[in-house]
Motif scaffolding. Structure first.
Motif, PDB file in Angstrom:
ATOM      1  N   ARG A 176      31.801  32.862 -43.538  1.00  0.00           N
ATOM      2  CA  ARG A 176      32.381  33.245 -44.943  1.00  0.00           C
ATOM      3  C   ARG A 176      31.598  32.996 -45.969  1.00  0.00           C
ATOM      4  NH1 ARG A 176      36.843  31.346 -41.500  1.00  0.00           N
ATOM      5  NH2 ARG A 176      38.107  32.926 -40.645  1.00  0.00           N
ATOM      6  N   VAL A 186      34.136  38.960 -48.250  1.00  0.00           N
ATOM      7  CA  VAL A 186      34.000  38.830 -46.729  1.00  0.00           C
ATOM      8  C   VAL A 186      34.277  40.096 -46.198  1.00  0.00           C
ATOM      9  CG1 VAL A 186      34.605  37.453 -44.730  1.00  0.00           C
ATOM     10  CG2 VAL A 186      34.359  36.438 -46.747  1.00  0.00           C
ATOM     11  N   GLU A 191      35.467  39.117 -41.113  1.00  0.00           N
ATOM     12  CA  GLU A 191      36.388  38.367 -41.116  1.00  0.00           C
ATOM     13  C   GLU A 191      37.178  38.469 -39.839  1.00  0.00           C
ATOM     14  OE1 GLU A 191      39.157  35.750 -41.688  1.00  0.00           O
ATOM     15  OE2 GLU A 191      37.467  35.746 -43.103  1.00  0.00           O
TER      16      GLU A 191
END
Length: 258
Positions: A176, A186, A191
């Motif tokens: 991240r 992100v 993610e």
């Protein structure tokens, strides 16, 4: 190698091969990190971290409320699922963590998860299979701190030729952070993939109490580990542990050569 250490060596090698990790609740002479060093030297070639010496190549942890980002093992919050040195192109293959003094409030448990089990669980659903494909084909940005330039790696790689065993390079926070540096955000596909891996590790992982004298040995391609939230303020001495790393494992030692 003494007979007790030979037995520990055999247990560790067997567990690393089948599970990717090994937990020993209490080492002999648990008051001395030198026992850990002797065992590490029997297992493989030592990695000497910057600022350490070959005679005592340990990083000592000490929990603190104001610990720097470069020392997540000292911070109060859980580290999260990871394997060590995930931001390094060449990284130690095995990590050893020995608890010299347990958390005074009983916090800071270890969590461990076999990467083989994580991959098996991913392959059991269409979402997981798509995530595994994405992580096998798409290099992701990794950065250990806000000051590092991101390095791009595939999360899933083939390890251990000719067996074709797959290994994972993973640290959700580092991915991240790398994405923020590389893209300013992100991206949703990254993610989602990271979250799927973390939730899968949650489902197959185990929690182990990190008591004084205990040792956790992990293969950094074939296991995830985590340290849960720990105390950073107490009238009692805080948790302290010693971290040691191996660049490579030796060939197996036969009992007749001990």
């Amino acid at each position: 190698m003494s007979s007790p250490l030979m037995l520990l060596y055999a247990k560790i090698r067997g567990s690393l091969a089948t599970h990717g990790w090994c937990h020993l609740p209490l080492l002999p002479n648990a008051g001395s990190a030198h026992v850990v060093l002797e065992l590490a030297q029997a297992l493989g070639r030592l990695y000497v971290p910057p600022g350490c010496s070959a005679t005592f190549p340990f990083i000592k942890t000490q929990s603190a409320m104001d610990a720097d980002d470069s020392a997540p093992f000292d911070q109060p919050a859980a580290i999260g699922w990871h394997n060590d040195f995930s931001t390094h192109k060449r990284r130690p293959v095995v990590s050893l963590a020995w608890i010299a003094r347990a958390d005074p409030l009983g916090l800071g448990a270890w969590r461990v998860a076999s990467c083989d089990q994580v991959l098996t669980e991913l392959r059991s659903t269409s979402e997981g299979m798509e995530t595994a494909r994405f992580l096998s084909e798409t290099p992701l940005p990794f950065s250990f701190t806000r000051d590092d330039s991101p390095a791009f790696f595939r999360v899933i790689e083939q390890r251990g030729f000719p067996s074709g065993r797959l290994g994972l390079r993973f640290y959700g926070r580092a991915i991240r952070q790398g994405a923020l540096l590389a893209y300013g955000e992100v991206p949703p596909p990254i993610e989602h993939a990271v979250s799927v891996v973390e939730s899968t590790a949650d489902s197959v992982g185990q929690t182990i109490h990190a008591e004084t004298g205990s040792l956790l040995v992990v293969d950094n391609w074939h296991a995830f580990h985590d340290r849960q939230a720990q105390s950073t303020s107490s009238l009692l001495p805080l948790r302290s542990s010693w971290l040691c790393f191996l660049e490579s494992l030796h060939e197996e030692i036969s009992s007749s050569s001990a």
